[in-house]
Scaffold this motif. Structure first.
Motif, PDB file in Angstrom:
ATOM      1  N   TRP B 124       0.851  -1.186   0.000  1.00 47.45           N
ATOM      2  CA  TRP B 124       0.000   0.000   0.000  1.00 47.45           C
ATOM      3  C   TRP B 124       0.887   1.235   0.000  1.00 47.45           C
ATOM      4  O   TRP B 124       1.107   1.877   1.020  1.00 47.45           O
ATOM      5  N   GLY B 125       1.376   1.562  -1.172  1.00 50.22           N
ATOM      6  CA  GLY B 125       2.435   2.566  -1.253  1.00 50.22           C
ATOM      7  C   GLY B 125       1.931   3.943  -1.567  1.00 50.22           C
ATOM      8  O   GLY B 125       0.744   4.258  -1.468  1.00 50.22           O
ATOM      9  N   ALA B 126       2.851   4.771  -1.994  1.00 50.50           N
ATOM     10  CA  ALA B 126       2.626   6.202  -2.163  1.00 50.50           C
ATOM     11  C   ALA B 126       1.547   6.497  -3.204  1.00 50.50           C
ATOM     12  O   ALA B 126       0.643   7.291  -2.955  1.00 50.50           O
ATOM     13  N   ASP B 127       1.598   5.823  -4.335  1.00 46.54           N
ATOM     14  CA  ASP B 127       0.721   6.233  -5.433  1.00 46.54           C
ATOM     15  C   ASP B 127      -0.713   5.747  -5.220  1.00 46.54           C
ATOM     16  O   ASP B 127      -1.661   6.403  -5.632  1.00 46.54           O
ATOM     17  N   GLY B 128      -0.872   4.619  -4.504  1.00 48.02           N
ATOM     18  CA  GLY B 128      -2.195   4.243  -4.025  1.00 48.02           C
ATOM     19  C   GLY B 128      -3.131   3.630  -5.051  1.00 48.02           C
ATOM     20  O   GLY B 128      -4.271   3.329  -4.739  1.00 48.02           O
ATOM     21  N   ILE B 129      -2.665   3.464  -6.294  1.00 46.15           N
ATOM     22  CA  ILE B 129      -3.502   2.779  -7.291  1.00 46.15           C
ATOM     23  C   ILE B 129      -2.862   1.429  -7.591  1.00 46.15           C
ATOM     24  O   ILE B 129      -1.766   1.358  -8.146  1.00 46.15           O
ATOM     25  N   CYS B 130      -3.544   0.359  -7.190  1.00 52.16           N
ATOM     26  CA  CYS B 130      -2.950  -0.977  -7.284  1.00 52.16           C
ATOM     27  C   CYS B 130      -3.183  -1.562  -8.672  1.00 52.16           C
ATOM     28  O   CYS B 130      -4.325  -1.663  -9.133  1.00 52.16           O
ATOM     29  N   SER B 131      -2.107  -1.970  -9.303  1.00 55.58           N
ATOM     30  CA  SER B 131      -2.160  -2.583 -10.629  1.00 55.58           C
ATOM     31  C   SER B 131      -1.643  -4.009 -10.536  1.00 55.58           C
ATOM     32  O   SER B 131      -0.635  -4.274  -9.875  1.00 55.58           O
ATOM     33  N   GLU B 132      -2.330  -4.930 -11.212  1.00 59.21           N
ATOM     34  CA  GLU B 132      -1.884  -6.333 -11.213  1.00 59.21           C
ATOM     35  C   GLU B 132      -0.496  -6.465 -11.823  1.00 59.21           C
ATOM     36  O   GLU B 132       0.227  -7.420 -11.534  1.00 59.21           O
ATOM     37  N   VAL B 133      -0.147  -5.542 -12.703  1.00 62.43           N
ATOM     38  CA  VAL B 133       1.107  -5.646 -13.446  1.00 62.43           C
ATOM     39  C   VAL B 133       2.257  -4.947 -12.724  1.00 62.43           C
ATOM     40  O   VAL B 133       3.369  -5.482 -12.642  1.00 62.43           O
ATOM     41  N   ASP B 134       1.990  -3.759 -12.196  1.00 58.68           N
ATOM     42  CA  ASP B 134       3.094  -2.912 -11.737  1.00 58.68           C
ATOM     43  C   ASP B 134       3.269  -2.821 -10.220  1.00 58.68           C
ATOM     44  O   ASP B 134       4.362  -2.504  -9.755  1.00 58.68           O
ATOM     45  N   THR B 135       2.215  -3.022  -9.481  1.00 56.99           N
ATOM     46  CA  THR B 135       2.332  -2.776  -8.039  1.00 56.99           C
ATOM     47  C   THR B 135       3.005  -3.951  -7.346  1.00 56.99           C
ATOM     48  O   THR B 135       2.613  -5.105  -7.542  1.00 56.99           O
ATOM     49  N   PRO B 136       4.039  -3.676  -6.531  1.00 56.80           N
ATOM     50  CA  PRO B 136       4.716  -4.766  -5.809  1.00 56.80           C
ATOM     51  C   PRO B 136       3.766  -5.508  -4.879  1.00 56.80           C
ATOM     52  O   PRO B 136       2.881  -4.910  -4.266  1.00 56.80           O
ATOM     53  N   LEU B 137       3.976  -6.816  -4.793  1.00 51.84           N
ATOM     54  CA  LEU B 137       3.161  -7.639  -3.897  1.00 51.84           C
ATOM     55  C   LEU B 137       3.930  -7.818  -2.601  1.00 51.84           C
ATOM     56  O   LEU B 137       4.700  -8.760  -2.437  1.00 51.84           O
ATOM     57  N   ARG B 138       3.752  -6.867  -1.695  1.00 55.24           N
ATOM     58  CA  ARG B 138       4.439  -6.903  -0.401  1.00 55.24           C
ATOM     59  C   ARG B 138       3.407  -6.649   0.686  1.00 55.24           C
ATOM     60  O   ARG B 138       3.269  -5.546   1.188  1.00 55.24           O
ATOM     61  N   PRO B 139       2.673  -7.713   1.039  1.00 51.15           N
ATOM     62  CA  PRO B 139       1.586  -7.550   2.012  1.00 51.15           C
ATOM     63  C   PRO B 139       2.135  -7.133   3.374  1.00 51.15           C
ATOM     64  O   PRO B 139       3.192  -7.605   3.788  1.00 51.15           O
ATOM     65  N   ALA B 140       1.419  -6.248   4.040  1.00 51.00           N
ATOM     66  CA  ALA B 140       1.862  -5.759   5.345  1.00 51.00           C
ATOM     67  C   ALA B 140       1.268  -6.583   6.484  1.00 51.00           C
ATOM     68  O   ALA B 140       1.665  -6.430   7.628  1.00 51.00           O
ATOM     69  N   THR B 141       0.327  -7.467   6.163  1.00 51.28           N
ATOM     70  CA  THR B 141      -0.399  -8.193   7.207  1.00 51.28           C
ATOM     71  C   THR B 141      -0.291  -9.702   7.010  1.00 51.28           C
ATOM     72  O   THR B 141       0.006 -10.176   5.917  1.00 51.28           O
ATOM     73  N   LEU B 142      -0.594 -10.436   8.085  1.00 53.24           N
ATOM     74  CA  LEU B 142      -0.609 -11.901   7.980  1.00 53.24           C
ATOM     75  C   LEU B 142      -1.686 -12.347   6.990  1.00 53.24           C
ATOM     76  O   LEU B 142      -1.464 -13.246   6.176  1.00 53.24           O
ATOM     77  N   TYR B 143      -2.841 -11.695   7.050  1.00 50.89           N
ATOM     78  CA  TYR B 143      -3.930 -12.021   6.111  1.00 50.89           C
ATOM     79  C   TYR B 143      -3.493 -11.835   4.658  1.00 50.89           C
ATOM     80  O   TYR B 143      -3.636 -12.733   3.826  1.00 50.89           O
ATOM     81  N   GLY B 144      -2.934 -10.669   4.354  1.00 47.31           N
ATOM     82  CA  GLY B 144      -2.489 -10.397   2.987  1.00 47.31           C
ATOM     83  C   GLY B 144      -1.396 -11.361   2.554  1.00 47.31           C
ATOM     84  O   GLY B 144      -1.364 -11.807   1.401  1.00 47.31           O
ATOM     85  N   THR B 145      -0.503 -11.704   3.482  1.00 51.69           N
ATOM     86  CA  THR B 145       0.572 -12.644   3.169  1.00 51.69           C
ATOM     87  C   THR B 145       0.010 -14.027   2.885  1.00 51.69           C
ATOM     88  O   THR B 145       0.433 -14.712   1.943  1.00 51.69           O
ATOM     89  N   ALA B 146      -0.931 -14.458   3.713  1.00 49.81           N
ATOM     90  CA  ALA B 146      -1.529 -15.791   3.535  1.00 49.81           C
ATOM     91  C   ALA B 146      -2.263 -15.874   2.197  1.00 49.81           C
ATOM     92  O   ALA B 146      -2.162 -16.869   1.469  1.00 49.81           O
ATOM     93  N   LYS B 147      -2.984 -14.806   1.844  1.00 47.89           N
ATOM     94  CA  LYS B 147      -3.687 -14.787   0.554  1.00 47.89           C
ATOM     95  C   LYS B 147      -2.670 -14.836  -0.579  1.00 47.89           C
ATOM     96  O   LYS B 147      -2.819 -15.607  -1.532  1.00 47.89           O
ATOM     97  N   HIS B 148      -1.629 -14.010  -0.494  1.00 51.72           N
ATOM     98  CA  HIS B 148      -0.687 -13.959  -1.595  1.00 51.72           C
ATOM     99  C   HIS B 148       0.098 -15.267  -1.731  1.00 51.72           C
ATOM    100  O   HIS B 148       0.350 -15.744  -2.844  1.00 51.72           O
TER     101      HIS B 148
END
Lengths: 305, 305
Positions: B124-148
């Motif tokens: 959830w970075g500076a630009d705030g628009i998540c793209s499947e292609v460009d946005t890094p997949l670095r989940p900040a939470t256990l939930y997001g990590t487990a999903k990814h």
């Protein structure tokens, strides 16, 4: 002294972890589907508490983990059928089984866990020296992906709960008991039987470590306070042709080796080595078994079969 | 027409997927721990085959999946307890349960699977628009990590076996049946009861989509040939304060809203929006329920409680 829950205790590496665990004064609780198969050294294993558990059976696992109430977890168990493991569906339940085990261990009062990862988690790129800090984690295989995904969730779980967690990434190893279809045993067995050994060109650079050293590295990692990913390897590169030459020389049948008779395995990188600065400097591990001695020991083991 | 195995069929989104699945002509097999709770609309659910399954119980799951022999899988089930789910240990068994389900589905002859992911997989970075292609997949939470992590392994498994797989990343949603502790229901209930509604400053930009649209997007993704990760969102950003103002206006009690009375949740990004070009252009999805209409419908639902 800790009470250590050891999984994969009948496996290639796990079986070799029992001696250094006992030497370090730990109370060892070995989990295996068939714990009677833990018989490498009867004098040693007399001091091991054995538990019959299939880790894919979550209910039995729960009961045993809560019964043991270990402080430390050393987890090697995974699906490891030679050749098949790279792409097998069996990797999927092992993600679940590993996360289930870690959670139960944590909830039953566990403090520190060390789990077995793999060099297959790294992108096997141009430079060929894998670093925990710099090398991208882009596994090319289902096995490498399953291991890395497990690490991600295990690590996030540890962060969320305060569990200490280290993740040892295994590179190549060899030693007694290795699957006979793998390089070192297949060459040893062919030459001992007086058959030709067909191998690839042998120019691939690899990091080989004896399973006794590898298992001891894991025990030292467990006894350290180092967290996160740690490469478990010797730090020395050797060409496969050199390993084969050592075997041929020791057995005295170099003329039976046919370098270049087989193509390289698809996706086999030219160079796959480990940056071992974390293991050496932070954990303080040093390899004890030189490649020459390790190969001699392994040949001696096969001669007795 | 496909035979579709639907999980999470009693959940916030899964329950809303039944109507569009039936409308598309599919044979629906809904899995739920308590399948009798599938009762949103009795005329509709008369056409649904219900199966009592706890997906954490791998043996029962195996039996049911092999009995159904579905062509398609639409998987929403996961641990979702409000507030707790971000860091809960319960995320771990859901990684295993999801991978187990996917494998069984594939082995029982399944062809195409669509699984529910989350915007929490993105950094959830500076630009705030998540793209499947460009946005890094670095989940900040256990939930997001487990999903990814689940997506990584599911995707590698699909590659290894030829299964078709799409992964819908859910952004914010609202609609009937939402947990009453969440923003939209909590404001609606407070204002309907004539109480003050304490909220944060409301400047956060979000993408809100009605659960009916969200579920229909998943069904359209299932019926498409699009593979890989797809953001499931409206593509329109709205400030939380605007959503709250819509609610207050509709209920006629704007004076009860106390913007800024609460601090922002820790880690709450200023802007969390979705690039929906894949969903619009490749899947062909278009939102049908405007925020104004969706909020009115949701208020009407709460008035009837």
């Amino acid at each position: 002294m800790s009470r250590v829950l050891l999984t994969g205790a009948t496996g290639l590496i796990g079986s070799r972890a029992i001696a250094p665990l006992l030497a370090a004064g730990h109370e060892v609780h070995a989990l295996a589907r068939d714990p009677h198969a833990i018989d490498e050294d009867r004098d040693l294993t007399a001091n091991v508490n054995r538990h019959a558990v299939n880790l894919l059976d979550w209910e039995t696992t729960r009961a045993v983990v809560y019964e043991i109430e270990a402080d430390a977890l050393l987890h090697f168990a995974w699906y490891a059928e030679h050749g098949r493991f790279w792409a097998a569906a069996e990797n999927l339940p092992w993600v679940g089984a590993t996360l289930n085990l870690l959670r139960l261990f944590g909830e039953a009062g566990g403090v520190r866990a060390v789990l077995a990862g793999s060099c297959a988690e790294y992108e096997w790129g141009a430079d060929g020296i894998c670093s925990e800090v710099d090398t991208p984690l882009r596994p090319a295989t289902l096995y490498g992906t399953a291991k890395h995904a497990t690490e991600m969730v295990a690590s996030a779980y540890a962060n969320a709960t305060g569990l200490e967690l280290a993740w040892g990434r295994i590179f190549l190893c060899y030693g007694p008991g290795e699957d006979e279809r793998r390089l070192v045993p297949s060459v040893i067995r062919a030459l001992l039987a007086g058959h030709e050994a067909d191998v690839s060109d042998g120019e691939q650079l690899r990091d080989f470590m004896h399973t006794d050293d590898l298992a001891r590295a894991f025990v030292e990692l467990l006894d350290s306070q180092v967290d996160g990913a740690v490469n478990i390897a010797s730090g020395e590169g050797v060409r496969l042709a050199e390993v084969i030459a050592l075997i041929a020389e020791e057995i005295g049948r170099p003329e039976l080796v046919r370098l270049g008779a087989l193509p390289r395995r698809e996706g086999d990188p030219a160079k796959l080595l480990a940056d071992v600065s974390r293991l050496r400097e932070e954990v303080g591990f040093e390899r004890r078994i030189s490649l020459g001695r390790g190969i001699r020991d392994t040949i001696a083991w096969w001669r007795e079969r």
